[in-house]
Design a protein around this motif. Structure first.
Motif, PDB file in Angstrom:
ATOM      1  N   GLU A  57       0.803  -1.209  -0.056  1.00  0.00           N
ATOM      2  CA  GLU A  57       0.022   0.144   0.007  1.00  0.00           C
ATOM      3  C   GLU A  57       0.895   1.277  -0.027  1.00  0.00           C
ATOM      4  OE1 GLU A  57      -2.369  -3.301   1.181  1.00  0.00           O
ATOM      5  OE2 GLU A  57      -0.605  -2.463   1.792  1.00  0.00           O
ATOM      6  N   VAL A  58       1.932   1.378   0.875  1.00  0.00           N
ATOM      7  CA  VAL A  58       2.901   2.401   0.983  1.00  0.00           C
ATOM      8  C   VAL A  58       3.527   2.590  -0.340  1.00  0.00           C
ATOM      9  CG1 VAL A  58       4.883   3.415   1.901  1.00  0.00           C
ATOM     10  CG2 VAL A  58       3.229   2.373   3.295  1.00  0.00           C
ATOM     11  N   MET A  59       3.800   1.604  -0.948  1.00  0.00           N
ATOM     12  CA  MET A  59       4.323   1.798  -2.214  1.00  0.00           C
ATOM     13  C   MET A  59       3.684   2.035  -3.273  1.00  0.00           C
ATOM     14  SD  MET A  59       6.461  -1.384  -4.470  1.00  0.00           S
ATOM     15  CE  MET A  59       4.736  -2.437  -4.901  1.00  0.00           C
ATOM     16  N   LEU A  60       2.128   1.865  -3.193  1.00  0.00           N
ATOM     17  CA  LEU A  60       1.239   2.190  -4.253  1.00  0.00           C
ATOM     18  C   LEU A  60       1.020   3.727  -4.175  1.00  0.00           C
ATOM     19  CD1 LEU A  60      -1.230  -0.803  -4.435  1.00  0.00           C
ATOM     20  CD2 LEU A  60       0.100   0.088  -6.417  1.00  0.00           C
ATOM     21  N   PHE A  61       0.872   4.124  -3.062  1.00  0.00           N
ATOM     22  CA  PHE A  61       0.871   5.543  -2.636  1.00  0.00           C
ATOM     23  C   PHE A  61       2.003   6.516  -3.018  1.00  0.00           C
ATOM     24  CE2 PHE A  61      -2.573   4.415   0.593  1.00  0.00           C
ATOM     25  CZ  PHE A  61      -3.390   5.364   0.408  1.00  0.00           C
ATOM     26  N   THR A  62       3.074   5.994  -2.789  1.00  0.00           N
ATOM     27  CA  THR A  62       4.304   6.696  -3.020  1.00  0.00           C
ATOM     28  C   THR A  62       4.488   6.936  -4.645  1.00  0.00           C
ATOM     29  OG1 THR A  62       5.565   5.697  -1.233  1.00  0.00           O
ATOM     30  CG2 THR A  62       6.720   6.779  -3.117  1.00  0.00           C
ATOM     31  N   ILE A  63       4.227   5.696  -5.553  1.00  0.00           N
ATOM     32  CA  ILE A  63       4.255   5.713  -7.001  1.00  0.00           C
ATOM     33  C   ILE A  63       3.031   6.814  -7.357  1.00  0.00           C
ATOM     34  CG2 ILE A  63       3.761   4.481  -9.162  1.00  0.00           C
ATOM     35  CD1 ILE A  63       4.828   2.025  -7.612  1.00  0.00           C
ATOM     36  N   ALA A  64       1.905   6.593  -6.961  1.00  0.00           N
ATOM     37  CA  ALA A  64       0.634   7.526  -7.514  1.00  0.00           C
ATOM     38  C   ALA A  64       1.092   8.933  -7.134  1.00  0.00           C
ATOM     39  CB  ALA A  64      -0.540   6.792  -6.698  1.00  0.00           C
ATOM     40  N   ALA A  65       1.350   9.354  -5.894  1.00  0.00           N
ATOM     41  CA  ALA A  65       1.782  10.569  -5.289  1.00  0.00           C
ATOM     42  C   ALA A  65       2.828  11.052  -6.046  1.00  0.00           C
ATOM     43  CB  ALA A  65       2.253  10.666  -3.987  1.00  0.00           C
ATOM     44  N   PHE A  66       3.911  10.070  -6.712  1.00  0.00           N
ATOM     45  CA  PHE A  66       5.313  10.694  -7.260  1.00  0.00           C
ATOM     46  C   PHE A  66       4.534  11.282  -8.990  1.00  0.00           C
ATOM     47  CE2 PHE A  66       8.387   9.497 -10.548  1.00  0.00           C
ATOM     48  CZ  PHE A  66       9.412  10.582 -10.074  1.00  0.00           C
ATOM     49  N   PHE A  67       3.940  10.361  -9.377  1.00  0.00           N
ATOM     50  CA  PHE A  67       3.294  10.528 -10.911  1.00  0.00           C
ATOM     51  C   PHE A  67       2.494  12.019 -10.851  1.00  0.00           C
ATOM     52  CE2 PHE A  67       4.275   6.230 -12.092  1.00  0.00           C
ATOM     53  CZ  PHE A  67       5.464   6.621 -13.101  1.00  0.00           C
ATOM     54  N   TYR A  68       1.574  11.942  -9.803  1.00  0.00           N
ATOM     55  CA  TYR A  68       0.701  13.084  -9.837  1.00  0.00           C
ATOM     56  C   TYR A  68       1.334  14.523  -9.498  1.00  0.00           C
ATOM     57  CZ  TYR A  68      -3.881  15.221  -8.862  1.00  0.00           C
ATOM     58  OH  TYR A  68      -4.917  16.170  -8.790  1.00  0.00           O
ATOM     59  N   TYR A  69       2.000  14.235  -8.476  1.00  0.00           N
ATOM     60  CA  TYR A  69       2.680  15.722  -7.860  1.00  0.00           C
ATOM     61  C   TYR A  69       3.994  16.023  -8.777  1.00  0.00           C
ATOM     62  CZ  TYR A  69      -1.088  15.446  -4.508  1.00  0.00           C
ATOM     63  OH  TYR A  69      -2.354  15.753  -3.879  1.00  0.00           O
ATOM     64  N   ALA A  70       4.991  15.258  -8.111  1.00  0.00           N
ATOM     65  CA  ALA A  70       6.338  15.199  -8.789  1.00  0.00           C
ATOM     66  C   ALA A  70       6.490  15.536 -10.038  1.00  0.00           C
ATOM     67  CB  ALA A  70       7.361  14.178  -8.294  1.00  0.00           C
ATOM     68  N   VAL A  71       5.986  14.456 -10.723  1.00  0.00           N
ATOM     69  CA  VAL A  71       6.016  14.368 -12.292  1.00  0.00           C
ATOM     70  C   VAL A  71       5.178  15.442 -13.033  1.00  0.00           C
ATOM     71  CG1 VAL A  71       5.839  13.250 -14.391  1.00  0.00           C
ATOM     72  CG2 VAL A  71       6.899  12.070 -12.345  1.00  0.00           C
ATOM     73  N   GLY A  72       3.737  15.144 -12.670  1.00  0.00           N
ATOM     74  CA  GLY A  72       2.533  15.996 -13.279  1.00  0.00           C
ATOM     75  C   GLY A  72       2.768  17.739 -12.766  1.00  0.00           C
ATOM     76  N   GLN A  73       2.815  17.891 -11.668  1.00  0.00           N
ATOM     77  CA  GLN A  73       2.631  19.340 -11.072  1.00  0.00           C
ATOM     78  C   GLN A  73       4.058  19.941 -10.935  1.00  0.00           C
ATOM     79  OE1 GLN A  73      -0.715  20.008  -8.506  1.00  0.00           O
ATOM     80  NE2 GLN A  73      -1.393  17.512  -9.136  1.00  0.00           N
TER      81      GLN A  73
END
Length: 399
Positions: A57-73
């Motif tokens: 779960e933590v890994m999925l959160f990290t991946i999702a947040a990375f793409f959404y915030y770090a990469v996307g925004q």
């Protein structure tokens, strides 16, 4: 109660306070608040017999947040902050709550007590504006941006607290076999809070979760119960609420004065058009939201569609975005299905309330930006409380 247990529950209370109200990196706490309270809890009160159960779960959160915030925004700070909040919540349930049912129950009690306190402050904010704003700023450690509200800087943030609270309270009056008179009383109290809370999305979430629960829990009797509750609600609004409570700041006047430009359905349709223009997701086109909405007549001010899931898919695209959503919510949906199948089992009363409370905040996110990936406090707590109840086998299934 021993001194050690007192210290434990005080630290649990402070941690849950920092999570619930988003006390993270404010002027009040110069360092991340969750870390302040989780550190002594982890060092002195953790369950040393349990391995870490939430790696996936933590890994999925990290991946999702990375793409959404770090990469996307291109927002590395938000990525780190939100990932940190989620990790600490996973650690809290895994090691501090552990297999201890009493700690789990106390965590839920503290959490909803905090939400109730916030709701009461919201009510006071309608009648004692300056005094309640001072209380809110003192508790939050930040400047209040919108009123009337509870322990939050904005009305919209408070909406998640209220959605979780009213759904939990109403369903609690049924699952814990309270006398019938309590059901309309609790329903009326929830309705007053929604009326003054000024969040239409909370009203929608409460209606949906309440109806769904009653249909599963009461069967054909649900029609009779719904009729009584509607009569109580209509009568109370017509003869008591309408004239006695705040006549300027409430959900009805907000709906009447709502600018069509910010209508949620219109915003959603415009967002879908943008998805159609960039079908693989903005991150694959090297675009940001501000770039694709430039000169758009609806989004000209930088406004988003206020649909957390749609915005996530807009950035990550249907394949990666929906795939991550399914992965994140799969186990919770599994818990929800199992709980509904055993909704009448008395030992499941607390888990039933938590399930429908989580469903309410999830529906609320259809009209706002905050949600699981943005580490909204009530949403994250309810998410891990449900996962933990499943992993610790707290859901009772008759043999």
């Amino acid at each position: 109660m021993t001194f050690k247990r007192l210290i434990l529950f005080v630290l649990m209370g402070f941690y849950l306070y920092s999570l619930t109200f988003g006390i993270f990196m404010t002027g009040f706490f110069r360092i991340p608040a969750p870390a302040v309270f989780i550190t002594p809890l982890f060092l002195f009160f953790r369950d040393k017999t349990i391995a870490f159960l939430y790696r996936k779960e933590v890994m999925l959160f990290t991946i999702a947040a990375f793409f959404y915030y770090a990469v996307g925004q291109h927002d590395l700070k938000s990525f780190l902050a939100y990932s940190f909040v989620v990790l600490i919540c996973a650690v809290y349930f895994n090691f501090i709550v552990g297999s201890n049912a009493v700690r789990f129950q106390y965590s839920v009690l503290i959490f909803f007590s905090l939400l109730l306190l916030s709701a009461l402050i919201m009510v006071l904010n309608h009648f004692f504006v300056s005094e309640s704003i001072k209380i809110r700023e003192l508790i939050m450690g930040e400047q209040v941006l919108q009123s009337p509200s509870g322990i939050s800087t904005t009305i919209f943030t408070f909406g998640y607290q209220l959605a979780a609270l009213v759904s939990f309270a109403f369903i609690y009056s049924f699952t814990y076999r309270k006398p019938f008179i309590w059901k309309p009383i609790v329903f009326l109290a929830c309705s007053v809070l929604i009326f003054l809370g000024m969040n239409r999305s909370v009203f929608v979430a409460f209606v949906f979760t309440s109806l769904l629960f009653l249909l599963f829990y009461e069967g054909f009797k649900a029609v009779f119960i719904i009729g009584i509750l509607l009569a109580v609600g209509y009568g109370s609004y017509t003869y008591v609420v309408k004239e006695s409570l705040d006549t300027k700041n409430n959900i009805v006047t907000k709906n009447e004065e709502n600018d069509a430009r910010f209508n949620r359905s219109g915003l959603t349709l415009e967002n879908i058009k943008i998805v159609g223009n960039y079908p693989y997701g903005l991150i694959f086109y090297g675009k940001t939201w501000k770039e694709v909405v430039y000169r758009n007549h609806v989004f000209s001010s930088g406004l988003t569609s206020h649909n957390a899931y749609l915005m996530f898919v807009t950035y990550l695209g249907p394949f990666l975005g929906i795939g991550l959503l399914i992965a994140l919510y799969f186990k919770v949906l599994k818990v929800l299905k199992l709980v509904i199948q055993n909704i009448k089992v008395r030992e499941n009363s607390l888990i039933v309330c938590l399930c429908f409370s989580f469903l309410a905040v999830s529906i609320n996110a259809l009209s706002h930006n905050a949600w699981l990936i943005s580490a909204d406090g009530p949403t994250v707590f309810l998410y891990f409380s449900l996962l933990h109840s499943y992993k610790m086998k707290m859901i009772h299934v008759p043999a």
